[in-house]
Motif scaffolding. Structure first.
Motif, mmCIF file in Angstrom:
data_model
loop_
_atom_site.group_PDB
_atom_site.id
_atom_site.type_symbol
_atom_site.label_atom_id
_atom_site.label_comp_id
_atom_site.label_asym_id
_atom_site.label_seq_id
_atom_site.Cartn_x
_atom_site.Cartn_y
_atom_site.Cartn_z
ATOM 1 N N ALA A 28 0.845 -1.198 0.000
ATOM 2 C CA ALA A 28 0.000 0.000 0.000
ATOM 3 C C ALA A 28 0.878 1.244 0.000
ATOM 4 C CB ALA A 28 -0.909 -0.005 1.232
ATOM 5 N N VAL A 29 1.586 1.435 -1.113
ATOM 6 C CA VAL A 29 2.474 2.588 -1.231
ATOM 7 C C VAL A 29 1.621 3.851 -1.338
ATOM 8 C CG1 VAL A 29 4.357 3.601 -2.562
ATOM 9 C CG2 VAL A 29 4.135 1.119 -2.448
ATOM 10 N N PRO A 30 1.938 4.882 -0.568
ATOM 11 C CA PRO A 30 1.132 6.102 -0.630
ATOM 12 C C PRO A 30 1.092 6.697 -2.044
ATOM 13 C CG PRO A 30 3.056 6.402 0.808
ATOM 14 C CD PRO A 30 3.035 4.978 0.404
ATOM 15 N N GLU A 31 -0.070 7.181 -2.443
ATOM 16 C CA GLU A 31 -0.252 7.740 -3.787
ATOM 17 C C GLU A 31 0.504 9.051 -3.970
ATOM 18 O OE1 GLU A 31 -1.728 6.739 -6.534
ATOM 19 O OE2 GLU A 31 -2.424 4.845 -5.697
ATOM 20 N N GLU A 32 0.378 9.924 -2.998
ATOM 21 C CA GLU A 32 0.939 11.264 -3.178
ATOM 22 C C GLU A 32 2.411 11.298 -2.812
ATOM 23 O OE1 GLU A 32 -0.326 10.522 0.809
ATOM 24 O OE2 GLU A 32 -1.527 10.515 -1.032
ATOM 25 N N LYS A 33 3.118 12.168 -3.488
ATOM 26 C CA LYS A 33 4.542 12.344 -3.181
ATOM 27 C C LYS A 33 4.690 12.981 -1.811
ATOM 28 C CE LYS A 33 7.525 13.344 -6.513
ATOM 29 N NZ LYS A 33 8.076 12.585 -7.626
ATOM 30 N N GLN A 34 5.730 12.582 -1.107
ATOM 31 C CA GLN A 34 5.973 13.136 0.220
ATOM 32 C C GLN A 34 6.959 14.303 0.163
ATOM 33 O OE1 GLN A 34 4.470 11.038 3.002
ATOM 34 N NE2 GLN A 34 3.431 10.400 1.134
ATOM 35 N N GLY A 35 7.557 14.483 -1.005
ATOM 36 C CA GLY A 35 8.511 15.573 -1.164
ATOM 37 C C GLY A 35 9.833 15.338 -0.447
ATOM 38 N N ASP A 36 10.209 14.074 -0.304
ATOM 39 C CA ASP A 36 11.482 13.778 0.361
ATOM 40 C C ASP A 36 12.370 12.913 -0.533
ATOM 41 O OD1 ASP A 36 10.470 11.221 0.495
ATOM 42 O OD2 ASP A 36 10.166 11.221 2.651
ATOM 43 N N TRP A 37 13.519 12.531 -0.009
ATOM 44 C CA TRP A 37 14.497 11.774 -0.790
ATOM 45 C C TRP A 37 13.985 10.399 -1.225
ATOM 46 C CZ3 TRP A 37 16.009 7.079 1.168
ATOM 47 C CH2 TRP A 37 15.711 6.854 2.517
ATOM 48 N N ALA A 38 12.952 9.879 -0.554
ATOM 49 C CA ALA A 38 12.507 8.514 -0.846
ATOM 50 C C ALA A 38 11.368 8.446 -1.871
ATOM 51 C CB ALA A 38 12.085 7.813 0.446
ATOM 52 N N ASP A 39 10.955 9.589 -2.424
ATOM 53 C CA ASP A 39 9.865 9.583 -3.401
ATOM 54 C C ASP A 39 10.125 8.635 -4.571
ATOM 55 O OD1 ASP A 39 7.816 11.103 -2.370
ATOM 56 O OD2 ASP A 39 8.533 12.991 -3.199
ATOM 57 N N HIS A 40 11.341 8.669 -5.110
ATOM 58 C CA HIS A 40 11.680 7.795 -6.237
ATOM 59 C C HIS A 40 11.560 6.332 -5.840
ATOM 60 C CE1 HIS A 40 12.851 11.038 -8.721
ATOM 61 N NE2 HIS A 40 14.065 11.227 -8.254
ATOM 62 N N LEU A 41 11.923 6.031 -4.588
ATOM 63 C CA LEU A 41 11.895 4.637 -4.138
ATOM 64 C C LEU A 41 10.465 4.167 -3.929
ATOM 65 C CD1 LEU A 41 14.934 4.647 -1.695
ATOM 66 C CD2 LEU A 41 14.883 4.173 -4.142
ATOM 67 N N ARG A 42 9.619 5.066 -3.406
ATOM 68 C CA ARG A 42 8.200 4.711 -3.280
ATOM 69 C C ARG A 42 7.602 4.486 -4.662
ATOM 70 N NH1 ARG A 42 8.285 7.927 1.581
ATOM 71 N NH2 ARG A 42 8.478 9.802 0.328
ATOM 72 N N GLY A 43 7.972 5.357 -5.612
ATOM 73 C CA GLY A 43 7.482 5.208 -6.980
ATOM 74 C C GLY A 43 7.905 3.877 -7.586
ATOM 75 N N ALA A 44 9.148 3.501 -7.335
ATOM 76 C CA ALA A 44 9.663 2.231 -7.869
ATOM 77 C C ALA A 44 8.941 1.040 -7.241
ATOM 78 C CB ALA A 44 11.165 2.133 -7.602
ATOM 79 N N ALA A 45 8.683 1.118 -5.937
ATOM 80 C CA ALA A 45 7.967 0.028 -5.249
ATOM 81 C C ALA A 45 6.551 -0.088 -5.798
ATOM 82 C CB ALA A 45 7.932 0.293 -3.740
ATOM 83 N N LYS A 46 5.943 1.054 -6.078
ATOM 84 C CA LYS A 46 4.583 1.059 -6.617
ATOM 85 C C LYS A 46 4.547 0.419 -7.997
ATOM 86 C CE LYS A 46 0.546 3.987 -6.613
ATOM 87 N NZ LYS A 46 -0.127 2.975 -5.807
ATOM 88 N N MET A 47 5.498 0.792 -8.839
ATOM 89 C CA MET A 47 5.556 0.229 -10.196
ATOM 90 C C MET A 47 5.802 -1.272 -10.171
ATOM 91 S SD MET A 47 7.602 3.139 -12.263
ATOM 92 C CE MET A 47 6.866 4.769 -12.386
ATOM 93 N N LEU A 48 6.699 -1.695 -9.297
ATOM 94 C CA LEU A 48 6.989 -3.122 -9.183
ATOM 95 C C LEU A 48 5.746 -3.863 -8.686
ATOM 96 C CD1 LEU A 48 9.403 -5.113 -9.495
ATOM 97 C CD2 LEU A 48 9.772 -4.857 -7.045
ATOM 98 N N GLY A 49 5.050 -3.242 -7.723
ATOM 99 C CA GLY A 49 3.851 -3.849 -7.143
ATOM 100 C C GLY A 49 2.692 -3.952 -8.112
ATOM 101 N N GLU A 50 2.718 -3.139 -9.173
ATOM 102 C CA GLU A 50 1.654 -3.231 -10.177
ATOM 103 C C GLU A 50 1.854 -4.452 -11.067
ATOM 104 O OE1 GLU A 50 1.819 0.621 -12.006
ATOM 105 O OE2 GLU A 50 0.859 1.574 -10.268
ATOM 106 N N LYS A 51 3.083 -4.927 -11.171
ATOM 107 C CA LYS A 51 3.368 -6.088 -12.023
ATOM 108 C C LYS A 51 3.482 -7.382 -11.223
ATOM 109 C CE LYS A 51 5.997 -3.851 -15.688
ATOM 110 N NZ LYS A 51 7.322 -3.783 -16.294
ATOM 111 N N TYR A 52 3.979 -7.272 -10.003
ATOM 112 C CA TYR A 52 4.235 -8.463 -9.185
ATOM 113 C C TYR A 52 3.598 -8.275 -7.821
ATOM 114 C CZ TYR A 52 7.884 -9.021 -12.707
ATOM 115 O OH TYR A 52 8.558 -9.135 -13.896
ATOM 116 N N ARG A 53 3.301 -9.395 -7.184
ATOM 117 C CA ARG A 53 2.709 -9.317 -5.864
ATOM 118 C C ARG A 53 3.813 -9.184 -4.824
ATOM 119 N NH1 ARG A 53 -0.285 -13.495 -2.890
ATOM 120 N NH2 ARG A 53 -1.268 -12.336 -1.223
ATOM 121 N N LEU A 54 3.812 -8.051 -4.130
ATOM 122 C CA LEU A 54 4.835 -7.822 -3.113
ATOM 123 C C LEU A 54 4.237 -8.092 -1.739
ATOM 124 C CD1 LEU A 54 6.309 -4.458 -4.462
ATOM 125 C CD2 LEU A 54 7.206 -6.752 -4.819
ATOM 126 N N LYS A 55 4.876 -8.988 -0.999
ATOM 127 C CA LYS A 55 4.382 -9.322 0.336
ATOM 128 C C LYS A 55 5.409 -9.017 1.412
ATOM 129 C CE LYS A 55 3.389 -13.703 -0.495
ATOM 130 N NZ LYS A 55 3.556 -13.959 -1.939
#
Length: 112
Positions: A28-55
């Motif tokens: 459940a990666v947050p939709e909105e950007k947090q405006g911090d250094w980890a935004d790219h990483l949240r985005g990457a986790a979200k993209m990966l989670g759309e293709k594969y099931r992350l548990k």
């Protein structure tokens, strides 16, 4: 990047270069950007989670000696994070898919 597995699905990231710690559920990666250094990483986790099931999540510490703001430094951190996330979830990405996912996460201004 040093990390260990978190079975509860939480991703907890700390950067030695930035003060704030990032924490989110891998499913459940947050939709909105947090405006911090980890935004790219949240985005990457979200993209990966759309293709594969992350548990499985991970707790990691990132240290980068690359200059901040350089395109290559954020891309390498994203690839590092993605490969760790894939490893703990038993996902095997082709190198090209890994690069494209990292590039898309780096270029996206929003997570949609």
């Amino acid at each position: 990047m040093a990390y260990h597995t978190k079975k509860n699905g939480v991703v907890e990231l700390q950067s030695l270069n930035f003060p704030k710690r990032a924490q989110f559920f891998v499913s459940a990666v947050p939709e909105e950007k947090q405006g911090d250094w980890a935004d790219h990483l949240r985005g990457a986790a979200k993209m990966l989670g759309e293709k594969y099931r992350l548990k499985v999540g991970l707790s990691g510490i990132i240290e980068g000696s690359l200059p901040i703001g350089g395109l290559s430094s954020s891309a390498s951190v994203i690839i590092c994070f993605l490969s760790a996330l894939c490893k703990v979830n038993g996902i095997h990405l082709e190198p090209m898919e890994m690069i494209l996912t990292a590039k898309a996460a780096e270029n996206s201004n929003h997570h949609a």
